[in-house]
Enzyme design. Sequence first.
Site, short mmCIF file in Angstrom:
data_model
loop_
_atom_site.label_atom_id
_atom_site.label_comp_id
_atom_site.label_asym_id
_atom_site.label_seq_id
_atom_site.Cartn_x
_atom_site.Cartn_y
_atom_site.Cartn_z
N SER A 123 0.83 -1.20 0.00
CA SER A 123 0.00 0.00 0.00
C SER A 123 0.86 1.26 0.00
O SER A 123 1.96 1.27 0.59
CB SER A 123 -0.86 -0.01 1.26
N TYR A 147 -1.61 -1.06 10.80
CA TYR A 147 -1.90 -1.61 9.47
C TYR A 147 -0.73 -1.34 8.52
O TYR A 147 -0.21 -2.25 7.86
CB TYR A 147 -3.20 -0.99 8.91
N LYS A 151 2.16 -3.94 6.66
CA LYS A 151 2.51 -4.02 5.24
C LYS A 151 4.01 -3.86 5.04
O LYS A 151 4.64 -4.56 4.25
CB LYS A 151 1.76 -2.93 4.45
#
Length: 336
Positions: A123, A147, A151
């Site tokens: 992302s 989050y 990643k």
Amino acid sequence: MILVTGGAGYIGSHTCVALLQAGYEVLVLDNFCNSKAESLHRVASITGKAVPLVQGDVRDRDLLREVFGTHAIDGVIHFAGLKAVGESVEKPLTYYDTNVSGSVVLTEVMAEFGIQMLVFSSSATVYGDPVNLPIREDFPVGATNPYGRSKLMVEQIYTDVANSDKAWRIALLRYFNPVGAHVSGAMGEDPNGIPSNLMPYISQVAVGRREQLTVFGNDYPTVDGTGVRDYIHVMDLAEGHVRALAWLKNQTGAHVFNLGTGRGYSVLEMVRAFELVSGRPVPYLISPRRAGDVAEVYADSSKAERELDWKATRDIEVMCRDTWNWQKQNPQGYPD
Ligand code: NAD
Ligand code: UFG
């Protein structure tokens, strides 16, 4: 055959369409924690091809062994994961377990079976507040929430794995802001509960499911004070995965790619574009900034264009048109 983890989800289901249309066979692994089996029925009806499914968890090592042991899998696209930034702050361990441990278990079982071609969903959030624009792959990374850190950790793990054994070929795709839907209107984004992302929120306001949009801040140093993002049509993104897979066949190592359009739009520009396409008003209220948001994010995707021969082709009007088409036909999302 390509194993698509999280293949029933928003990006995964659209990627299944692109893969099947490009002549690949797919096998989906999904536990439906954030999706419904109906999305895969829609993939089948659009492509005219069956979509075999294994219902289960990507952290389930025994299940993965059974999957790799019984199917001729050539490569994996790994979408399965949790993606809500706010929830990740409240439940960090759940996020690290699903996103990081899930990726580790999957990769260990792949290695056991000698399957070493992998495309991973990363992302643009890994860039945090970018030092400059447009964002290039070699810019510094640094996530601001669990989050994003999950990643980043997986990217680092995969880079180490690729360095440890030249047989690995791994593409780390950093998505900017996926929006839109399949052109048929039969598939699209179907968030659970109140959408936290802009585009599904706008379309639910337009269709009358919600009263008004809350615009998080109009005092950013941007064109009109609202946040600017690089929105990319989900089918362009899906096609990017097909290109990445084909490209990986002749590569070794781990490779990072931005997938975006290179163009940013503000929140209010998105609202106006959606109103124009839908013919519906999207009333909004300006509120204070959302914690953790940055002013402006857009990609330099020239590496993907150069190496993968991939470029986003669907513009903002198409993104709004396809979202609206999906929303109109499926005002409550997929049926149970
Ligand atoms: P999504 O929630 O629609 O899809 C994820 C899918 O994975 C769902 O079908 C869910 O049921 C499944 N899943 C989750 N945990 C699982 C587990 N433990 N085992 C098996 N299946 C599991 O999300 P999406 O928008 O399609 O995102 C796909 C991937 O792309 C995610 O990894 C996400 O972090 C990443 N990503 C998304 C965005 C975005 O804005 N949508 C942006 C950048 C990166
Ligand atoms: N916004 C609003 N109102 C809303 C929702 C969003 O004004 O109800 C604004 C945000 O402040 C931001 C823009 O719309 O300026 C886009 O917000 P999104 O929540 O749609 O997207 P983000 O850029 O915050 O983040 C998304 C995903 C992340 C992913 C990132 C990649 O949520 O998971 O894109 O760039 F990592």
